[in-house]
Write a protein that holds these residues in place. Sequence first.
Motif, PDB file in Angstrom:
ATOM      1  N   ALA A  20       0.836  -1.201   0.000  1.00  8.32           N
ATOM      2  CA  ALA A  20       0.000   0.000   0.000  1.00  8.32           C
ATOM      3  C   ALA A  20       0.873   1.254   0.000  1.00  8.32           C
ATOM      4  O   ALA A  20       0.534   2.250  -0.655  1.00  8.32           O
ATOM      5  N   GLY A  21       1.989   1.204   0.712  1.00  8.91           N
ATOM      6  CA  GLY A  21       2.905   2.347   0.752  1.00  8.91           C
ATOM      7  C   GLY A  21       3.503   2.653  -0.617  1.00  8.91           C
ATOM      8  O   GLY A  21       3.820   3.800  -0.927  1.00  8.91           O
ATOM      9  N   ARG A  22       3.655   1.660  -1.441  1.00  7.93           N
ATOM     10  CA  ARG A  22       4.217   1.849  -2.784  1.00  7.93           C
ATOM     11  C   ARG A  22       3.136   2.038  -3.843  1.00  7.93           C
ATOM     12  O   ARG A  22       3.435   2.192  -5.024  1.00  7.93           O
ATOM     13  N   GLY A  23       1.860   1.966  -3.437  1.00  3.66           N
ATOM     14  CA  GLY A  23       0.758   2.136  -4.379  1.00  3.66           C
ATOM     15  C   GLY A  23       0.544   0.925  -5.273  1.00  3.66           C
ATOM     16  O   GLY A  23       0.067   1.042  -6.391  1.00  3.66           O
ATOM     17  N   LEU A  24       0.908  -0.265  -4.765  1.00  2.68           N
ATOM     18  CA  LEU A  24       0.786  -1.499  -5.538  1.00  2.68           C
ATOM     19  C   LEU A  24      -0.096  -2.501  -4.796  1.00  2.68           C
ATOM     20  O   LEU A  24      -0.652  -2.186  -3.752  1.00  2.68           O
ATOM     21  N   ASN A  25      -0.216  -3.715  -5.329  1.00  2.00           N
ATOM     22  CA  ASN A  25      -1.024  -4.768  -4.733  1.00  2.00           C
ATOM     23  C   ASN A  25      -0.140  -5.909  -4.263  1.00  2.00           C
ATOM     24  O   ASN A  25       0.930  -6.146  -4.812  1.00  2.00           O
ATOM     25  N   LEU A  26      -0.623  -6.654  -3.262  1.00  2.00           N
ATOM     26  CA  LEU A  26       0.031  -7.870  -2.814  1.00  2.00           C
ATOM     27  C   LEU A  26      -0.674  -9.035  -3.503  1.00  2.00           C
ATOM     28  O   LEU A  26      -1.857  -9.254  -3.287  1.00  2.00           O
ATOM     29  N   ILE A  27       0.070  -9.773  -4.341  1.00  3.15           N
ATOM     30  CA  ILE A  27      -0.526 -10.857  -5.141  1.00  3.15           C
ATOM     31  C   ILE A  27       0.072 -12.179  -4.690  1.00  3.15           C
ATOM     32  O   ILE A  27       1.288 -12.332  -4.625  1.00  3.15           O
ATOM     33  N   GLU A  28      -0.816 -13.128  -4.380  1.00  2.00           N
ATOM     34  CA  GLU A  28      -0.376 -14.459  -3.955  1.00  2.00           C
ATOM     35  C   GLU A  28      -0.045 -15.274  -5.200  1.00  2.00           C
ATOM     36  O   GLU A  28      -0.907 -15.574  -6.014  1.00  2.00           O
ATOM     37  N   LYS A  60       3.837 -11.596  -4.103  1.00  2.00           N
ATOM     38  CA  LYS A  60       4.643 -10.638  -4.853  1.00  2.00           C
ATOM     39  C   LYS A  60       3.963  -9.279  -4.776  1.00  2.00           C
ATOM     40  O   LYS A  60       2.737  -9.198  -4.859  1.00  2.00           O
ATOM     41  N   ILE A  61       4.772  -8.246  -4.646  1.00  2.00           N
ATOM     42  CA  ILE A  61       4.230  -6.885  -4.634  1.00  2.00           C
ATOM     43  C   ILE A  61       4.351  -6.343  -6.048  1.00  2.00           C
ATOM     44  O   ILE A  61       5.457  -6.181  -6.575  1.00  2.00           O
ATOM     45  N   MET A  62       3.213  -6.116  -6.683  1.00  2.00           N
ATOM     46  CA  MET A  62       3.216  -5.590  -8.061  1.00  2.00           C
ATOM     47  C   MET A  62       1.835  -5.074  -8.418  1.00  2.00           C
ATOM     48  O   MET A  62       0.874  -5.238  -7.662  1.00  2.00           O
ATOM     49  N   ASP A  63       1.734  -4.462  -9.593  1.00  2.00           N
ATOM     50  CA  ASP A  63       0.464  -3.949 -10.088  1.00  2.00           C
ATOM     51  C   ASP A  63      -0.389  -5.117 -10.579  1.00  2.00           C
ATOM     52  O   ASP A  63       0.076  -5.944 -11.364  1.00  2.00           O
ATOM     53  N   LEU A  64      -1.636  -5.200 -10.132  1.00  2.00           N
ATOM     54  CA  LEU A  64      -2.513  -6.320 -10.480  1.00  2.00           C
ATOM     55  C   LEU A  64      -2.812  -6.357 -11.981  1.00  2.00           C
ATOM     56  O   LEU A  64      -2.823  -7.428 -12.588  1.00  2.00           O
TER      57      LEU A  64
END
Length: 151
Positions: free
Chosen positions: A21-29, A40-44
């Motif tokens: 959230a701090g980086r403006g991205l999503n947490l993807i399993e 992984k932390i990345m754009d959905l």
Amino acid sequence: MDELGSMLGVMSVREAVNIAAGRGLNLIEISPNASPPVCKIMDLGKYRYEKKKRIQENKKKQKVIEIKEIKLSPNIEDGDFSIKLKKAREFIEEGNKIKVSLQFKGREIMHKDVGFAVIKRFKEEVIDLVRVDSDHKLEGRQIIMILSPKQ
């Protein structure tokens, strides 16, 4: 993993969500069955796009084998027979299976031996290119044989 591909290590879900959230991205399993689950932390949207592209690439690489049908008749002329034979060779060279069927119409069924002779002649002409999956057999009013290309 973060968006740059570096490993962040094992952490709680809450910490990972806060970092994303701090980086403006999503947490993807990525793999839920692993222990611990890999995320992984990345754009959905980017993740979905890349996954769709991978699936399309895999579809391009696989070859679908089709079954092509060649229909014969007991009283087929030599010219027609050679055309059917030529087409069968094309299908085999493309890597497709062939279903050869010979349909008896009306009283032609009385002369099954003529039909079997035509099917055997066809098989002898293409035997150098094919493997016989299902040899010729009478099913109702037609004789059916299935051939596939040699590996």
